[in-house]
Each structure stands twice: as structure tokens, then as C-alpha cells.
Design a protein around this motif. Structure first.
Motif, PDB file in Angstrom:
ATOM      1  N   MET A   1       0.841  -1.179   0.000  1.00 32.81           N
ATOM      2  CA  MET A   1       0.000   0.000   0.000  1.00 32.81           C
ATOM      3  C   MET A   1       0.888   1.245   0.000  1.00 32.81           C
ATOM      4  SD  MET A   1      -2.675   1.296   2.942  1.00 32.81           S
ATOM      5  CE  MET A   1      -3.564  -0.234   2.881  1.00 32.81           C
ATOM      6  N   ALA A   2       0.656   2.110  -0.954  1.00 35.69           N
ATOM      7  CA  ALA A   2       1.411   3.362  -1.027  1.00 35.69           C
ATOM      8  C   ALA A   2       0.743   4.399  -0.124  1.00 35.69           C
ATOM      9  CB  ALA A   2       1.439   3.863  -2.464  1.00 35.69           C
ATOM     10  N   LEU A   3       1.552   5.042   0.691  1.00 39.86           N
ATOM     11  CA  LEU A   3       1.026   6.072   1.584  1.00 39.86           C
ATOM     12  C   LEU A   3       1.514   7.436   1.140  1.00 39.86           C
ATOM     13  CD1 LEU A   3       1.556   4.333   5.037  1.00 39.86           C
ATOM     14  CD2 LEU A   3      -0.579   4.566   3.767  1.00 39.86           C
ATOM     15  N   ARG A   4       0.674   8.436   1.353  1.00 43.10           N
ATOM     16  CA  ARG A   4       1.003   9.827   1.064  1.00 43.10           C
ATOM     17  C   ARG A   4       1.059  10.553   2.399  1.00 43.10           C
ATOM     18  NH1 ARG A   4      -2.898  13.545   0.738  1.00 43.10           N
ATOM     19  NH2 ARG A   4      -4.420  11.950   0.256  1.00 43.10           N
ATOM     20  N   TYR A   5       2.188  11.188   2.680  1.00 44.53           N
ATOM     21  CA  TYR A   5       2.381  11.883   3.950  1.00 44.53           C
ATOM     22  C   TYR A   5       2.084  13.361   3.778  1.00 44.53           C
ATOM     23  CZ  TYR A   5       4.623   7.608   5.522  1.00 44.53           C
ATOM     24  OH  TYR A   5       4.868   6.312   5.865  1.00 44.53           O
ATOM     25  N   GLU A   6       1.338  13.913   4.745  1.00 50.36           N
ATOM     26  CA  GLU A   6       0.973  15.326   4.701  1.00 50.36           C
ATOM     27  C   GLU A   6       1.332  15.981   6.031  1.00 50.36           C
ATOM     28  OE1 GLU A   6      -0.507  17.070   2.183  1.00 50.36           O
ATOM     29  OE2 GLU A   6      -0.549  15.320   0.865  1.00 50.36           O
ATOM     30  N   ASN A   7       1.911  17.173   5.956  1.00 49.93           N
ATOM     31  CA  ASN A   7       2.144  17.984   7.146  1.00 49.93           C
ATOM     32  C   ASN A   7       0.862  18.747   7.429  1.00 49.93           C
ATOM     33  OD1 ASN A   7       4.855  17.552   7.989  1.00 49.93           O
ATOM     34  ND2 ASN A   7       5.542  18.651   6.179  1.00 49.93           N
ATOM     35  N   GLU A   8       0.320  18.553   8.614  1.00 46.99           N
ATOM     36  CA  GLU A   8      -0.865  19.294   9.030  1.00 46.99           C
ATOM     37  C   GLU A   8      -0.490  20.098  10.263  1.00 46.99           C
ATOM     38  OE1 GLU A   8      -4.320  16.761   8.921  1.00 46.99           O
ATOM     39  OE2 GLU A   8      -3.872  16.181   6.871  1.00 46.99           O
ATOM     40  N   ALA A   9      -1.428  20.846  10.821  1.00 45.18           N
ATOM     41  CA  ALA A   9      -1.121  21.816  11.878  1.00 45.18           C
ATOM     42  C   ALA A   9      -0.186  21.266  12.955  1.00 45.18           C
ATOM     43  CB  ALA A   9      -2.406  22.337  12.502  1.00 45.18           C
ATOM     44  N   ASN A  10      -0.592  20.292  13.719  1.00 43.73           N
ATOM     45  CA  ASN A  10       0.239  19.734  14.782  1.00 43.73           C
ATOM     46  C   ASN A  10       0.387  18.225  14.627  1.00 43.73           C
ATOM     47  OD1 ASN A  10       0.787  22.168  16.312  1.00 43.73           O
ATOM     48  ND2 ASN A  10      -1.393  22.155  16.768  1.00 43.73           N
ATOM     49  N   GLU A  11       0.444  17.783  13.393  1.00 46.52           N
ATOM     50  CA  GLU A  11       0.626  16.356  13.144  1.00 46.52           C
ATOM     51  C   GLU A  11       1.118  16.110  11.731  1.00 46.52           C
ATOM     52  OE1 GLU A  11      -2.957  13.933  13.397  1.00 46.52           O
ATOM     53  OE2 GLU A  11      -4.142  15.495  12.476  1.00 46.52           O
ATOM     54  N   ILE A  12       1.662  14.923  11.555  1.00 40.11           N
ATOM     55  CA  ILE A  12       2.013  14.424  10.227  1.00 40.11           C
ATOM     56  C   ILE A  12       1.111  13.220  10.014  1.00 40.11           C
ATOM     57  CG2 ILE A  12       3.811  13.417   8.769  1.00 40.11           C
ATOM     58  CD1 ILE A  12       5.847  14.956  10.555  1.00 40.11           C
ATOM     59  N   VAL A  13       0.415  13.201   8.885  1.00 43.34           N
ATOM     60  CA  VAL A  13      -0.582  12.174   8.630  1.00 43.34           C
ATOM     61  C   VAL A  13      -0.206  11.375   7.382  1.00 43.34           C
ATOM     62  CG1 VAL A  13      -3.030  11.741   8.175  1.00 43.34           C
ATOM     63  CG2 VAL A  13      -2.360  13.643   9.652  1.00 43.34           C
ATOM     64  N   ALA A  14      -0.424  10.062   7.450  1.00 40.62           N
ATOM     65  CA  ALA A  14      -0.229   9.188   6.292  1.00 40.62           C
ATOM     66  C   ALA A  14      -1.598   8.749   5.788  1.00 40.62           C
ATOM     67  CB  ALA A  14       0.600   7.967   6.683  1.00 40.62           C
ATOM     68  N   TYR A  15      -1.859   9.049   4.519  1.00 40.48           N
ATOM     69  CA  TYR A  15      -3.122   8.671   3.884  1.00 40.48           C
ATOM     70  C   TYR A  15      -2.870   7.567   2.867  1.00 40.48           C
ATOM     71  CZ  TYR A  15      -4.943  13.101   5.706  1.00 40.48           C
ATOM     72  OH  TYR A  15      -5.329  14.135   6.514  1.00 40.48           O
ATOM     73  N   ASP A  16      -3.843   6.661   2.734  1.00 33.17           N
ATOM     74  CA  ASP A  16      -3.722   5.634   1.703  1.00 33.17           C
ATOM     75  C   ASP A  16      -4.190   6.204   0.365  1.00 33.17           C
ATOM     76  OD1 ASP A  16      -6.532   5.489   1.602  1.00 33.17           O
ATOM     77  OD2 ASP A  16      -6.632   3.574   2.673  1.00 33.17           O
ATOM     78  N   GLU A  17      -4.184   5.363  -0.669  1.00 34.23           N
ATOM     79  CA  GLU A  17      -4.518   5.832  -2.020  1.00 34.23           C
ATOM     80  C   GLU A  17      -5.972   6.297  -2.137  1.00 34.23           C
ATOM     81  OE1 GLU A  17      -4.875   1.414  -1.607  1.00 34.23           O
ATOM     82  OE2 GLU A  17      -3.173   2.757  -1.410  1.00 34.23           O
ATOM     83  N   ASN A  18      -6.819   5.949  -1.169  1.00 33.61           N
ATOM     84  CA  ASN A  18      -8.217   6.389  -1.176  1.00 33.61           C
ATOM     85  C   ASN A  18      -8.448   7.612  -0.293  1.00 33.61           C
ATOM     86  OD1 ASN A  18      -9.127   4.252  -2.888  1.00 33.61           O
ATOM     87  ND2 ASN A  18      -8.913   2.876  -1.144  1.00 33.61           N
ATOM     88  N   LEU A  55       7.222   8.222   9.987  1.00 33.94           N
ATOM     89  CA  LEU A  55       6.603   9.425  10.535  1.00 33.94           C
ATOM     90  C   LEU A  55       7.618  10.218  11.352  1.00 33.94           C
ATOM     91  CD1 LEU A  55       3.171   7.936  11.632  1.00 33.94           C
ATOM     92  CD2 LEU A  55       3.478   9.753   9.938  1.00 33.94           C
ATOM     93  N   LEU A  56       8.402   9.521  12.160  1.00 30.38           N
ATOM     94  CA  LEU A  56       9.390  10.208  12.991  1.00 30.38           C
ATOM     95  C   LEU A  56      10.517  10.799  12.153  1.00 30.38           C
ATOM     96  CD1 LEU A  56       9.175   7.945  16.076  1.00 30.38           C
ATOM     97  CD2 LEU A  56       9.072  10.430  16.133  1.00 30.38           C
ATOM     98  N   GLU A  57      10.912  10.136  11.088  1.00 23.41           N
ATOM     99  CA  GLU A  57      11.931  10.700  10.200  1.00 23.41           C
ATOM    100  C   GLU A  57      11.425  11.998   9.567  1.00 23.41           C
ATOM    101  OE1 GLU A  57      12.863   7.415   7.616  1.00 23.41           O
ATOM    102  OE2 GLU A  57      13.742   6.295   9.284  1.00 23.41           O
ATOM    103  N   LYS A  58      10.164  12.011   9.152  1.00 26.32           N
ATOM    104  CA  LYS A  58       9.575  13.220   8.576  1.00 26.32           C
ATOM    105  C   LYS A  58       9.433  14.302   9.650  1.00 26.32           C
ATOM    106  CE  LYS A  58       7.375  10.721   4.839  1.00 26.32           C
ATOM    107  NZ  LYS A  58       8.430  11.055   3.926  1.00 26.32           N
TER     108      LYS A  58
END
Length: 93
Positions: A1-18, A55-58
Motif C-alpha cells: 500500500m502506497a502512503l502519502r504523507y501530509e504535514n498538518e497543523a500539529n501532526e504528520i498524517v499518512a493517507y492511503d490511495e483512497n 513518521l518520525l523521520e519526517k
């Protein structure tokens, strides 16, 4: 599963392809220079695949870019930083 990482206000989130949130690292601000790494959450189906470490590396890159330090409340983050002493300068005294 490919994940897309996004920087948000006080978190980093990984979203799937959906666009479903599958993992996140939450770090609310303590003050202008410090955040508190409170939670690392990874969907059960993805555990053991290094997503928490990614997540921690990002997070490390983001903290260096923002010139901030971190208080480590999350046990996973404490362990990760112990295993990566090269990033110890980011941990608040």
C-alpha cells in the motif's frame, strides 16, 4: 500500500490511495519553540512495516526546518530517539 504523507497543523498524517488516514504522529505545541510528541498511531494492518519510523523521520526534518525542539511523551518516540542518538539535539532538555 502506497502512503502519502501530509504535514498538518500539529501532526504528520499518512493517507492511503483512497485518502483514508492510516497513520499519524501528533505533536501539539508546548510553546513557540517546543512541541510535545504525544501519539504515534499506525493502523493495525500496517504495523511492523516501519510506518511509525517514517513518521518520525519526517518529523525530524520538519523540526529542523522549523527550528523547534520536542518533548517526548509517546513511548514509541522515546524508543525511536534512543535508537537514533544523532537526532538527540532535537529533544528538549
Amino acid at each position: 500500500m502506497a502512503l502519502r504523507y501530509e504535514n498538518e497543523a500539529n501532526e504528520i498524517v499518512a493517507y492511503d490511495e483512497n485518502g483514508v488516514k492510516r497513520a499519524c504522529l501528533q505533536f501539539p505545541a508546548v510553546n513557540n519553540q517546543t512541541v510535545d510528541v504525544e501519539h504515534t498511531v499506525v493502523d493495525e494492518s500496517l504495523r511492523g512495516q516501519g510506518i511509525g519510523a517514517e513518521l518520525l523521520e519526517k518529523f525530524v526534518v520538519r523540526m529542523r526546518d522549523e527550528n523547534k525542539k520536542a518533548v517526548l511523551t509517546c513511548p514509541f518516540a522515546v524508543k525511536w530517539f534512543d535508537e537514533h542518538p544523532e537526532n538527540g539535539d532535537l529533544v528538549a532538555e
